[in-house]
Scaffold this active site. Structure first.
Site, PDB file in Angstrom:
ATOM      1  CD  GLU A  91       4.335  -6.875   1.817  1.00 21.10           C
ATOM      2  OE1 GLU A  91       4.910  -6.115   1.025  1.00 21.10           O
ATOM      3  OE2 GLU A  91       4.867  -7.369   2.824  1.00 21.10           O
ATOM      4  CG  ASP A  92       3.220  -8.748  -2.631  1.00 17.76           C
ATOM      5  OD1 ASP A  92       2.949  -7.671  -2.078  1.00 17.76           O
ATOM      6  OD2 ASP A  92       4.385  -9.125  -2.847  1.00 17.76           O
TER       7      ASP A  92
END
Length: 780
Positions: A91-92
């Site tokens: 996600e990051d």
């Protein structure tokens, strides 16, 4: 010793936890090869998050480390802990699921995917994290999401997680651990972010933990929510509860001493614990309003007692010794070992009168039951591995896991059967799965779990859609009479089911969903299926009702001969409408439907139509003149059924001549015929062999107790029978709540016309609140 459950751990100071702390905890139950894979996952996560600091001030890697430690405390397997370390990487950062799949296997990648936040912009937002093995590089910040996009993102993320959980429960265990650590560090966020997180935790994650049996997680989440939503009350509770527990310490110590001695005398190896309710639970018991210290003193189970033993048999043996020692309170003995809760919880509960006649709640369970009570479904992996070499008890972890799978399957069914937005899906889950459940039984002994407040309608739809669509009520089977026969009682559709009842659903093929069903259907699944039925069938019903209402309004206004022009006029009126009353409807059919549904008043439509009717008045009159000329040419060869008395086969009939219009067939006892008796030449005897109409008209009068949706239900019955209503009017008397509906049925001229009509009348008499249904005949 007092065991404090759900202790809140708000934390702003940077954490000092290391990978070695995690490995030390995991080494208690995992192999060295598993520990090596965990270390590899940590190294990848540490490199991916290099240089990133959380708002709490700690390096970002501390967050996945804390989450992984929580899972290790629950004894989750190596794949679950590896996924916890990697859960924010995709996600990051620029790492992909494929990379994780290649390095750590498909299970780890699937778990990470299940907890990865849904992208509301359908494209991976930018980030400030480096690519794996590379130095940080500046990138564009992610675009700001709108309020609508944020709400959609939250709902889609929850739906994605729940559906992924249906494939692998480790997804939701990881998500809950992630939420626990986020809530522990919530103080670093802005007040608006705090409120959003606490609301979402209160509505989704805490109830989800409860349903999964993860009581320790539920308790901490609920306490943290209370801490941020009402900090003053939380601080007061924390202080007052500590003081109240200190006041009760002599009583607590003495009860523990007596129980310990009794178990030793009975030869039961037992561990005695005193256990305090968590603050949010105490707060619920206090209710609304400002509590006092005296209110706390009246909560007898503020501190409860727990006896942990080795086997199921020792649970029951311990219960017997406690009841021999102290008198039990009536109605407070519960056996959740023989009948576990839906979330797998097992224990014996009793409330007894101790010394000084003080009440004490005592729970008795095995150590394995205690682990299941604390960690719920998260205990599955630990107990599964441990019991491979041991003889499982009759009520082992297998039963708990089976119960979990039952409602997880319901999530899959919703996704298949009920296409809906993410918001609707999440609301359905909150309403149907996270709320308190009851168990009811079919006559064959099958168990159905339903939210408290459910009705026979909800149960019918839970069994099968077709049974729900034709549910006419239920029989509640209670017990046997003196002859040994089962005693049943009939209950209506809106009856609120009670836990433990045996429910026999009654099916009637003439019954079908009506809009008022939505008012007492409790479950989202039932309401969705009712709406789907109404959407399919109500369109035609409302279309017909709208045409009839507008036709009646035109006739009342004196506008005749416009049948073939009305739709053309509606289209024109819509195009010329400046007020917006008609323009918002896409077609003339939508206008009819809106009139039938009563979303649009027929008077509003007439206001737009009448100027156009007057404009084409001469044209209509000209066309009528041409038709009249044709009728004159036909002379008396035209034979029509009179609409004043609407004769049907079997009625005694006569013919009445009308100049230039032909012969009209009346019932012999028609009021209009009686007025023409003096003119013998105008009335002619007829029989049905001389008549060959294509359709028959039959007016009916329906008297009913007035209610919302009555006219729509009547129209639905007629439409289901394949019959048209040429006119329909409804009058009400508010003082006595009575409604009178007069409708004219148009029945095809086939054999058995009277039988067709009688069948419709019987069905109309079964409509809710209908008192009587009769043919309406214009006779003297």
């Amino acid at each position: 010793m007092i065991l404090k459950t759900g202790e809140s751990q708000t934390n702003l100071a940077p954490s000092q936890m290391t990978i070695e702390d995690l490995l030390t905890e995991a080494r208690q139950y995992l192999s060295e090869s598993d520990l090596e894979r965990i270390r590899c996952a940590y190294e990848l996560a540490k490199e991916a998050h290099k240089g990133v600091v959380r708002k709490s001030g700690e390096p970002y890697i501390q967050h996945p480390l804390e989450v992984a430690l929580l899972l290790a405390g629950m004894r989750i397997d190596a794949e679950g802990i590896m996924a916890a370390l990697l859960h924010d990487v995709v996600e990051d950062t620029d790492a992909s699921l494929e990379e994780l799949r290649e390095q750590f296997g498909s299970q780890v990648a699937s778990i990470v995917d299940g907890v990865t936040k849904f992208d509301a912009l359908a494209g991976k937002p930018g980030n400030t994290s480096p690519q794996l093995g590379k130095e940080p590089i500046p990138v564009e910040p992610p675009p700001t999401l709108s309020v609508v996009d944020k709400r959609r993102q939250r709902s889609e993320t929850v739906r994605k997680m729940l559906l992924a959980m249906a494939e692998d429960p480790r997804v939701v265990v990881l998500k809950l651990a992630d939420r626990v650590h986020n809530m522990r560090t919530l103080a670093a966020m802005t007040p608006a972010q705090q409120q959003n997180k606490t609301r979402e935790t209160s509505e989704i994650y805490a109830p989800l933990a409860r349903r999964l049996g993860m009581m320790q997680v539920q308790a901490e989440l609920e306490d943290l929510v209370l801490c941020y939503q009402d900090p003053e009350r939380y601080a007061w509770l924390k202080r007052e509860v500590e003081e109240e527990v200190q006041r009760r310490e002599p009583f607590i110590t003495e009860v523990c001493r007596i129980l310990n001695g009794e178990m030793k005398r009975a030869g039961i190896h037992a561990e005695i614990q005193a256990w305090r309710k968590h603050l949010a639970s105490i707060n619920r018991k206090l209710g609304y309003g400002q509590p006092t210290a005296g209110d706390l003193g009246r909560i007898h189970d503020l501190v409860s007692f727990r006896i942990l033993v080795d086997t199921d048999n020792e649970c029951y043996l311990a219960l017997g010794h406690i009841h021999a020692l102290w008198r039990p309170k009536d109605g407070r003995i519960k056996d959740f070992i023989a009948t576990p809760k839906l979330n797998g919880y097992q224990s014996l509960h009793t409330t007894v009168f101790c010394f000084d006649n003080r009440l004490a709640e005592i729970q008795i369970r095995t150590h394995d039951m205690q682990r299941t009570a604390e960690y719920g479904i998260a205990s599955y992996w630990y107990l599964k591995d441990r019991m491979v070499s041991e003889e499982p008890s009759p009520n082992s972890w297998k039963l708990s896991y089976k119960e979990m799978v039952a409602w997880i399957e319901q999530l899959r069914q919703w996704q298949r059967e009920l296409p809906q937005s993410a918001d609707e899906f999440v609301e359905a889950v909150k309403g149907d799965i996270f709320q308190e459940q009851i168990f009811v039984f079919t006559p064959k002994g099958e168990v159905k779990d339903l939210p408290r407040g459910s009705t026979p309608l909800d149960m019918a739809y839970r069994i099968h859609t077709d049974i729900g669509d034709h549910c006419a009520g239920a029989r509640i089977i209670t017990n046997m009479d003196d002859t040994g026969r089962l005693v049943t009682r009939l209950v209506p559709l809106d009856y609120e089911l009670k836990g433990g009842e045996i429910v026999d659903i009654m099916v009637n093929r003439t019954v079908h969903p009506t809009r008022d069903w939505l008012s007492f259907a409790r479950t989202a699944a039932a309401r969705n299926k009712i709406r789907r039925y109404l959407k399919t069938y109500e369109r035609e019903i409302n279309l017909q009702l709208g045409k009839e209402r507008l036709d009646l309004a035109l006739k009342t206004d004196g506008s005749v001969g416009l049948n073939e022009h009305v739709e053309e006029l509606l289209v024109k009126a819509r195009e010329e409408d400046k007020s917006g009353d008609l323009r918002k409807y896409a077609s003339y059919e939508d206008i009819y439907i809106a009139i039938g549904r009563e979303d649009l008043h027929v008077e509003e439509v007439m206001k737009h139509l009448m100027p156009l009717v007057r404009q084409i008045g001469m044209l209509v009159q000209s066309e009528n003149a041409e038709q009249k000329s044709e009728n004159d040419n036909e002379g008396m060869g035209v034979v029509k059924l009179a609409q004043c008395c609407c004769p049907l086969p079997g009625d005694e009939i006569v013919g009445m001549l009308s100049p230039n219009e032909g012969m009209f067939v009346h019932r012999r006892d028609c009021l209009r015929v009686s007025r023409q008796r003096e003119n013998a030449r105008a009335v002619i005897d007829l029989n049905w062999l001389q008549i060959e109409p294509e359709t028959y008209l039959s007016p009916v009068t329906i008297v009913a107790h007035d209610r919302s949706g009555l006219l729509r239900d009547v129209a639905a019955v007629v439409a289901d029978a394949g019959v048209n209503m040429t006119t329909v009017t409804s009058t009400t008397n508010p003082s006595v709540h009575k409604a009178v509906i007069t409708a004219t049925l148009e029945v095809a001229a086939t054999e058995g016309v009277l039988d067709q009509i009688e069948r419709i009348l019987r069905r109309l008499r079964q409509v809710k609140n209908v008192v009587s249904v009769e043919r309406a005949i214009n006779t003297r």
